[in-house]
Design a protein around this motif. Structure first.
Motif, mmCIF file in Angstrom:
data_model
loop_
_atom_site.group_PDB
_atom_site.id
_atom_site.type_symbol
_atom_site.label_atom_id
_atom_site.label_comp_id
_atom_site.label_asym_id
_atom_site.label_seq_id
_atom_site.Cartn_x
_atom_site.Cartn_y
_atom_site.Cartn_z
ATOM 1 N N ILE A 183 0.848 -1.192 0.000
ATOM 2 C CA ILE A 183 0.000 0.000 0.000
ATOM 3 C C ILE A 183 0.885 1.244 0.000
ATOM 4 O O ILE A 183 1.797 1.369 0.831
ATOM 5 C CB ILE A 183 -0.915 0.015 1.227
ATOM 6 N N VAL A 184 0.634 2.157 -0.939
ATOM 7 C CA VAL A 184 1.415 3.396 -1.021
ATOM 8 C C VAL A 184 0.528 4.640 -0.990
ATOM 9 O O VAL A 184 1.022 5.765 -0.984
ATOM 10 C CB VAL A 184 2.308 3.415 -2.281
ATOM 11 N N GLY A 185 -0.794 4.470 -0.971
ATOM 12 C CA GLY A 185 -1.679 5.623 -0.932
ATOM 13 C C GLY A 185 -3.105 5.208 -0.668
ATOM 14 O O GLY A 185 -3.505 4.077 -0.977
ATOM 15 N N THR A 186 -3.882 6.126 -0.104
ATOM 16 C CA THR A 186 -5.304 5.892 0.087
ATOM 17 C C THR A 186 -6.037 7.222 0.090
ATOM 18 O O THR A 186 -5.557 8.220 0.649
ATOM 19 C CB THR A 186 -5.586 5.114 1.390
ATOM 20 N N VAL A 234 -1.980 0.422 -4.598
ATOM 21 C CA VAL A 234 -1.147 -0.684 -4.132
ATOM 22 C C VAL A 234 -0.208 -1.123 -5.250
ATOM 23 O O VAL A 234 -0.562 -1.087 -6.435
ATOM 24 C CB VAL A 234 -1.990 -1.877 -3.638
ATOM 25 N N LEU A 235 1.002 -1.515 -4.861
ATOM 26 C CA LEU A 235 1.978 -2.064 -5.802
ATOM 27 C C LEU A 235 1.942 -3.584 -5.746
ATOM 28 O O LEU A 235 1.875 -4.172 -4.666
ATOM 29 C CB LEU A 235 3.387 -1.568 -5.463
ATOM 30 N N LEU A 236 1.980 -4.205 -6.905
ATOM 31 C CA LEU A 236 2.024 -5.657 -7.017
ATOM 32 C C LEU A 236 3.182 -6.027 -7.934
ATOM 33 O O LEU A 236 3.277 -5.508 -9.049
ATOM 34 C CB LEU A 236 0.704 -6.194 -7.569
ATOM 35 N N THR A 237 4.071 -6.895 -7.478
ATOM 36 C CA THR A 237 5.200 -7.364 -8.280
ATOM 37 C C THR A 237 4.954 -8.796 -8.729
ATOM 38 O O THR A 237 4.612 -9.663 -7.916
ATOM 39 C CB THR A 237 6.513 -7.287 -7.474
#
Length: 533
Positions: free
Chosen positions: A214-217, A240-243
């Protein structure tokens, strides 16, 4: 109502400050969008229906711009209902939606505000980005369902499905041919901009075998949080970042209800597919993993919490933190001018006819400080400007509950279940530091998790807990260093949540529950747990 041809234009400058402060900076590019509100036919769940849309799409079109840009949106209404379009503009992911009754069930879309041109994200830049919108689906017309609930005072019909980007997914009938697929490549990082546009439910969301960062909301950056699921309240957004670091195959992304009350809820799970492509050197493997219809069944996320996992919901909220960096500072009010402790309850209104499923002669309702909102015929701001207050509203919304009792206890007196009615407001001065403590109750034995929203503001969630709020001891544990900066929070079942903000957006700001099953109870389009600011 006859069809109307209505056009209006609104101008928004994309900045992270409050709406009025948007007018100070407009050095970026100019973007033009056209919205045509009209009926369109859609087929899902083995049946076809006609519904209100923007540009014949569900979800609606995405608005994109850089911070500092100017956006013009021309809205033409050719539908059967009056429509108000509401937008929130913050750097990150936010959303636009209809603000009239249940019309937002089908009229909504994402807004993407990128960092100012020439700057970057405050986290490692993703290789690609994708919008993921979670929505409700009704086989019937949503407005008809809403109007029936208003008339009868009973529970509204539950949704027939949830959708991911307009598609219910494999676990619903007649849906596996139109499932949503996200093709991805091995070893890349994807920024998922997730919007919960569901009408009534908070949702758990997870992707099989993959962590989410999670990087922002709600249009505000957060400290990175690594998790294997997220929880979103209605109207909430999350970046959200997903790798893609797993074995190449297909993986389900899935979302289901979080519910903490004994009330009925939708038990379905919507799914999409994370589809690995171009991962392996051999032609056979490439072909095998480039189709969402691969003979290998997608893996389901075992980390997706169960419907009633209250601990998972509360633990998730408690982990959120503002970025609070030099480039993205925060301004948490330390000295409070106005404190309001506000009970949030599901209550009853006495009526002469039998209209509520729980007690004959009582109508289902909801209340703040035991007051159930009455929608005025004249807008609050208009009546205030014209000095008509005495005929429209009163400015005596209480700072404390009318009764002091064990708010979260069992077997509470039935007299607490009956709410009064009124159009009561709380007036504060510009720039006041305000604290609101939302106290959930177990009135009527139907304590619930309440998604609360403050219209026109983001606010700091400085504290959250279970049981009754203690005004002497609980503030000592408030997070005043890096609390999350959000515009929607879930008040735990039989618990409390404390928020702080500065009153810097003059006008009217609704405080209300974003679950529309509570909105219908009060009989107005903004929400039932509400007062005017």
């Amino acid at each position: 109502m006859e069809k109307m041809e209505v056009m209006f234009r609104f101008l928004v400058l994309l900045l992270m400050n409050e709406l009025l402060l948007c007018m100070v900076e407009s050095n970026g590019n100019i973007h033009y969008y056209d919205f045509l509100v009209q009926e369109a036919d859609f087929t899902k769940l083995c049946s076809t229906k006609r519904m209100l849309t923007v540009n014949r799409s569900f979800p609606g079109p995405v608005l994109r711009a850089y911070r500092g840009d100017t956006v013009y949106v021309n809205v033409h209404n050719q539908g059967n209902y009056n429509i108000t379009i509401h937008c929130a503009w913050k750097e990150g992911t936010v959303w636009w939606h209809a603000h009239s009754d249940w019309s937002r069930a089908t009229i909504h879309g994402a807004i993407v505000v990128l960092p100012r041109e020439g700057t970057s994200y405050p986290f490692p830049g993703p290789d690609e980005e994708e919008i993921v919108i979670l929505s409700s689906w009704f086989k019937r017309d949503a407005m008809e369902i809403y109007n029936e609930a208003i008339e009868t005072g009973g529970e509204p019909q539950l949704s027939d499905a949830f959708t991911i980007n307009g598609q219910p997914g494999d676990l619903y009938p007649c849906s596996n041919e139109t499932r949503y697929c996200l093709p991805v490549q091995c070893g890349k990082t994807y920024l998922l901009r997730i919007v919960n546009a569901i009408l009534n439910e908070e949702l758990f969301f997870s992707v099989a075998e993959h962590n989410l960062t999670i990087v922002g909301t709600d249009g505000a950056y957060t400290k990175p949080i690594i998790t294997n699921y997220i929880m979103l309240t209605p109207g909430q957004t999350m970046d959200v970042l997903l790798t893609t670091n797993q074995s190449p195959r297909n993986y389900y992304m899935a979302a289901r209800t979080f519910i903490s009350s004994p009330l009925p809820f939708h038990h379905g799970t919507t799914t999409g597919i994370l589809q690995y492509t171009n991962c392996c050197p051999s032609p056979f493997s490439i072909l095998q993993y480039t189709s969402c219809n691969s003979f290998l069944s997608p893996l389901f996320p075992t980390t997706l919490p169960n419907y009633k996992d209250e601990a998972a919901a509360l633990n998730f909220i408690r982990r959120l933190r503002s970025l609070a960096s030099k480039e993205y500072p925060i301004d948490v009010p330390k000295n409070i001018d106005t404190q309001i402790i506000m009970t949030v309850s599901l209550t009853l209104l006495p009526t002469p006819e039998a209209s509520c499923g729980r007690e004959i002669g009582d109508r289902c309702s909801a209340s703040l400080n035991n007051i159930s909102w009455v929608m005025p015929y004249t807008a609050i701001l208009q009546s205030y400007y014209r000095h008509m207050e005495q005929n429209i509203f009163t400015d005596d919304f209480p700072d404390r509950p009318p009764y002091s009792y064990n708010y979260t206890g069992g077997n509470l007196p039935s007299s607490l279940s009956v709410a009064s009615q009124g159009t009561k407001v709380k007036v504060v001065n510009y720039n006041e530091a305000v604290e609101i403590v939302f106290q959930g109750t177990n009135v009527g034995g139907v304590g619930d998790n309440h998604p609360m929203h403050l219209h026109g503001y983001n606010f700091y969630l400085v504290g959250i807990g279970l049981g009754n709020f203690n005004n002497e001891t609980d503030p000592k544990n408030f997070n005043l260093n890096d609390p999350p900066y959000v515009n929607t929070i879930g008040v735990p079942k039989n618990g409390w949540a404390a928020i702080r903000f500065r009153a810097r957006n003059p006008g009217i700001g609704m405080v209300y529950a974003l679950s529309s099953r509570k909105a219908y109870n009060l009989g107005h389009e903004y929400g039932s747990h509400s007062k005017e600011w």
